[in-house]
Design a protein around this motif. Structure first.
Motif, PDB file in Angstrom:
ATOM      1  N   GLU A 178      -8.473  -9.480   9.025  1.00 56.66           N
ATOM      2  CA  GLU A 178      -7.219  -8.918   9.527  1.00 56.66           C
ATOM      3  C   GLU A 178      -6.521  -8.097   8.452  1.00 56.66           C
ATOM      4  O   GLU A 178      -6.023  -6.993   8.712  1.00 56.66           O
ATOM      5  CB  GLU A 178      -6.302 -10.030  10.036  1.00 56.66           C
ATOM      6  N   VAL A 179      -6.488  -8.631   7.236  1.00 54.04           N
ATOM      7  CA  VAL A 179      -5.899  -7.883   6.126  1.00 54.04           C
ATOM      8  C   VAL A 179      -6.698  -6.606   5.889  1.00 54.04           C
ATOM      9  O   VAL A 179      -6.125  -5.532   5.640  1.00 54.04           O
ATOM     10  CB  VAL A 179      -5.852  -8.745   4.854  1.00 54.04           C
ATOM     11  N   ALA A 180      -8.015  -6.698   5.985  1.00 49.09           N
ATOM     12  CA  ALA A 180      -8.872  -5.532   5.773  1.00 49.09           C
ATOM     13  C   ALA A 180      -8.566  -4.434   6.795  1.00 49.09           C
ATOM     14  O   ALA A 180      -8.541  -3.244   6.460  1.00 49.09           O
ATOM     15  CB  ALA A 180     -10.339  -5.930   5.857  1.00 49.09           C
ATOM     16  N   ARG A 181      -8.331  -4.821   8.043  1.00 47.48           N
ATOM     17  CA  ARG A 181      -8.008  -3.825   9.068  1.00 47.48           C
ATOM     18  C   ARG A 181      -6.681  -3.125   8.749  1.00 47.48           C
ATOM     19  O   ARG A 181      -6.543  -1.910   8.908  1.00 47.48           O
ATOM     20  CB  ARG A 181      -7.954  -4.482  10.445  1.00 47.48           C
ATOM     21  N   ILE A 182      -5.701  -3.916   8.301  1.00 40.01           N
ATOM     22  CA  ILE A 182      -4.404  -3.327   7.919  1.00 40.01           C
ATOM     23  C   ILE A 182      -4.596  -2.360   6.765  1.00 40.01           C
ATOM     24  O   ILE A 182      -4.023  -1.256   6.748  1.00 40.01           O
ATOM     25  CB  ILE A 182      -3.407  -4.439   7.548  1.00 40.01           C
ATOM     26  N   ALA A 183      -5.415  -2.756   5.788  1.00 37.32           N
ATOM     27  CA  ALA A 183      -5.660  -1.896   4.632  1.00 37.32           C
ATOM     28  C   ALA A 183      -6.285  -0.578   5.066  1.00 37.32           C
ATOM     29  O   ALA A 183      -5.868   0.505   4.628  1.00 37.32           O
ATOM     30  CB  ALA A 183      -6.564  -2.619   3.634  1.00 37.32           C
ATOM     31  N   GLY A 184      -7.283  -0.651   5.931  1.00 34.91           N
ATOM     32  CA  GLY A 184      -7.953   0.555   6.399  1.00 34.91           C
ATOM     33  C   GLY A 184      -7.013   1.489   7.138  1.00 34.91           C
ATOM     34  O   GLY A 184      -7.052   2.717   6.943  1.00 34.91           O
ATOM     35  N   ILE A 195       0.843  -1.202   0.000  1.00 30.82           N
ATOM     36  CA  ILE A 195       0.000   0.000   0.000  1.00 30.82           C
ATOM     37  C   ILE A 195       0.877   1.251   0.000  1.00 30.82           C
ATOM     38  O   ILE A 195       0.650   2.200  -0.760  1.00 30.82           O
ATOM     39  CB  ILE A 195      -0.936   0.005   1.218  1.00 30.82           C
ATOM     40  N   ARG A 196       1.894   1.247   0.855  1.00 32.29           N
ATOM     41  CA  ARG A 196       2.770   2.420   0.951  1.00 32.29           C
ATOM     42  C   ARG A 196       3.544   2.645  -0.347  1.00 32.29           C
ATOM     43  O   ARG A 196       3.823   3.784  -0.716  1.00 32.29           O
ATOM     44  CB  ARG A 196       3.722   2.258   2.135  1.00 32.29           C
ATOM     45  N   TYR A 197       3.876   1.542  -1.017  1.00 32.60           N
ATOM     46  CA  TYR A 197       4.528   1.683  -2.323  1.00 32.60           C
ATOM     47  C   TYR A 197       3.594   2.402  -3.291  1.00 32.60           C
ATOM     48  O   TYR A 197       3.987   3.376  -3.949  1.00 32.60           O
ATOM     49  CB  TYR A 197       4.910   0.312  -2.871  1.00 32.60           C
ATOM     50  N   ALA A 198       2.367   1.944  -3.402  1.00 33.85           N
ATOM     51  CA  ALA A 198       1.417   2.539  -4.352  1.00 33.85           C
ATOM     52  C   ALA A 198       1.128   3.998  -4.016  1.00 33.85           C
ATOM     53  O   ALA A 198       0.938   4.834  -4.915  1.00 33.85           O
ATOM     54  CB  ALA A 198       0.121   1.730  -4.360  1.00 33.85           C
ATOM     55  N   ARG A 199       1.121   4.339  -2.741  1.00 37.16           N
ATOM     56  CA  ARG A 199       0.814   5.707  -2.316  1.00 37.16           C
ATOM     57  C   ARG A 199       1.927   6.692  -2.682  1.00 37.16           C
ATOM     58  O   ARG A 199       1.708   7.909  -2.692  1.00 37.16           O
ATOM     59  CB  ARG A 199       0.571   5.742  -0.812  1.00 37.16           C
TER      60      ARG A 199
END
Length: 530
Positions: free
Chosen positions: A53-59, A33-37
């Motif tokens: 759990e992945v969804a929470r990290i994404a949010g 995510i940080r790469y894409a940002r």
């Protein structure tokens, strides 16, 4: 609109919970995510997952979450995962979709540049590949047409030589490459690695014969010869070998425990004295511990560096303990399979220490020249591209001490060779060690090699400018050429200096008409012809 889609299911078949593994306290999903940002071209980031759990990290990291259905679990093709997100969002809104897989955290591509490239060249599907040309899935950029149809459409490949994580070893190597120690390690006042002088170690082992005075003389002479470091060996015979194990090297066969008992008498007071003496002489002083107790003793005395011997490469307990000191460690790889080296590296990095140097080595004392296999240096560099590699040379000293410097030519950033005051002494590894004069030759050779290797850059070097200007030639008239004459090859020659047209422009002159009279031996210029 350009969207980035990060496919991150909960379970992985090859490496458990791979997408949740952390590098520097950040999960692989968050790294993606940080790469894409980082890139202005990306308008919105989606994480496609089946995991809360992945969804929470994404949010928490500013990405939108798309929960995929069970039909897209397991080994479903990633292109279908991407199309699933595009379909939900509305394909007509999307100009490009960028797939960013979490298991390539050390990707190097500039996404803005790649998106500009696919847009300018009307490419529908761009994928990344490693240096060998193998597609790795680090990035995939798909146009609206590619999302909505099946091939044929315009495709392209971009190189991104990142690590594709499938195993614990892959993960360890990716984490290492993202650490500060993939190019350079600091030991005392010395920098080891790319762009730095070769780190030269005089391996004293137990050639001091348990005599502190002799050990200090070894330090003195090594410093005088220009060595960066002196290394000893630290063990207790009872912790090193069983009573029934016999010596396996040349000479009378005796129980190993008898041999090592004569050489294991140095303890904390002796090493404390040697470390202090080494500091006075400006030579880094350290040792190879052969057991945890010895390692802890050396660490307690402030040893700045550690070495793990080839024979102890499989000792994961010792590796973990020494790695836990948080100091640089040199690991010799002689007598080891590739799988064993991978396991040792993985174990070491898992302890949270990335200050590791691998040594090409032959586990034999001495090594015959024909068995030296210095090309192991290349093999280690290729297999472990993010690690600093050196050479532990066990060949007998040659007359001119050439062999260690060959290691430098092959890319070794550390050179280690056994060192003694006198090769005629008995009761340790004196017979295959170099003496003080050998060490001086070796250091001179290493520094000479460094001075002539350079950086490999192509182009015109400053040292070449004078010769380039005066030894190169220009196009000249072989005879007087009259105004209006058609230029033919026979009229032209090449002569020094290079202050006129270069030879590769000869064809541009042929067939043209002289605008003015050209004197014999005169350098031609393009404004002389039409």
């Amino acid at each position: 609109m350009i969207i980035a889609v990060i496919p991150a299911k909960r379970h992985s078949n090859r490496l458990a919970d791979k997408n949740l593994l952390e590098i520097d306290g950040i999960s692989l999903v968050a790294h993606a995510i940080r790469y894409a940002r980082r890139f202005k071209s990306v308008d919105e980031i989606f994480v496609s997952t089946d995991s809360e759990e992945v969804a929470r990290i994404a949010g928490r990291n500013g990405a939108r979450v798309h929960f995929r259905g069970p039909e897209l679990g397991g080994e479903a093709p990633l292109v279908e995962v991407y199309r699933d997100v595009a379909k939900k969002l509305g394909r007509e809104k999307i100009s490009f979709l960028v797939g960013v897989q979490p298991d390539h955290p050390n990707r190097k591509s500039d996404l803005d540049t790649l998106i500009g490239y696919v847009r300018d060249n009307r490419i529908d599907d761009l994928r990344t590949a490693d240096r060998h040309g193998k597609q790795n899935g680090a990035l995939r950029i798909m146009s609206k047409r590619a999302l909505m149809t099946t091939p044929p459409f315009c495709t392209s490949i971009a190189r991104d030589d990142c690590i594709n994580i499938h195993s614990s070893f892959d993960f360890a190597m990716a984490a290492h490459e993202m650490s500060p120690y993939s190019k350079e390690i600091v030991v005392g006042d010395k920098m080891i690695g790319t762009g730095n002088p070769t780190f030269v170690i005089a391996e004293a082992a137990c050639n001091h014969m348990c005599d502190v005075g002799m050990a200090k003389e070894i330090l003195d002479l090594a410093a005088e010869a220009g060595a960066d470091a002196v290394k000893f060996q630290t063990y207790k015979a009872e912790r090193l070998t069983r009573k029934g194990a016999m010596t396996y090297w040349r000479g009378k066969q005796i129980p190993q425990i008898e041999y090592y008992r004569k050489l294991d008498r140095f303890g904390a007071p002796e090493y404390e004295s040697l470390f202090a003496h080494g500091r006075e002489k400006g030579v880094i002083t350290f040792s190879t511990p052969f057991d945890i107790q010895s390692a802890e003793m050396l660490n307690g005395l402030g040893a700045p560096l550690f070495k793990i011997a080839s024979c102890d490469l499989p000792d994961s307990r010792l590796l973990k303990r020494v790695a836990g000191f948080g100091k640089p460690v040199i690991l010799s790889t002689g007598g080891s399979t590739v799988e064993e080296i991978e396991c040792a590296v993985t174990t070491f990095f898992a302890a949270g220490n990335h200050q590791l140097i691998l040594m090409a080595c032959m586990l034999s004392y001495p090594v015959k020249n024909e068995d030296a296999n210095l090309l192991r240096i290349h093999s280690l560099k290729a297999k472990f591209p993010g690690l600093i590699v050196g050479l532990s040379d066990h060949t007998e000293p040659d007359e001119h001490m050439v062999i260690p410097s060959l290691g430098v030519v092959l890319g070794a950033k550390v050179i280690e060779k056994h060192f003694t005051l006198d090769r005629n002494m008995s009761g340790s590894g004196h017979f295959f060690s170099m003496n003080p004069e050998d060490l001086k030759k070796m250091v001179r050779n290493v520094r000479l090699v460094e001075s002539v290797l350079g950086d490999g850059a192509l182009g015109v070097a400053e040292a070449e400018n004078a010769a380039r200007s005066n030894a190169r030639r220009s196009i000249v008239a072989e005879r007087e050429i009259q105004r209006g004459e058609i230029i033919e090859s026979s009229m032209l020659g090449m002569k020094r200096p290079a202050d006129g047209l270069p030879g590769w422009m000869m064809d541009e002159l042929l067939g043209k008409r002289a605008k003015t009279k050209i004197q014999a031996d005169q350098a031609l210029a393009m404004d002389m012809v039409e």
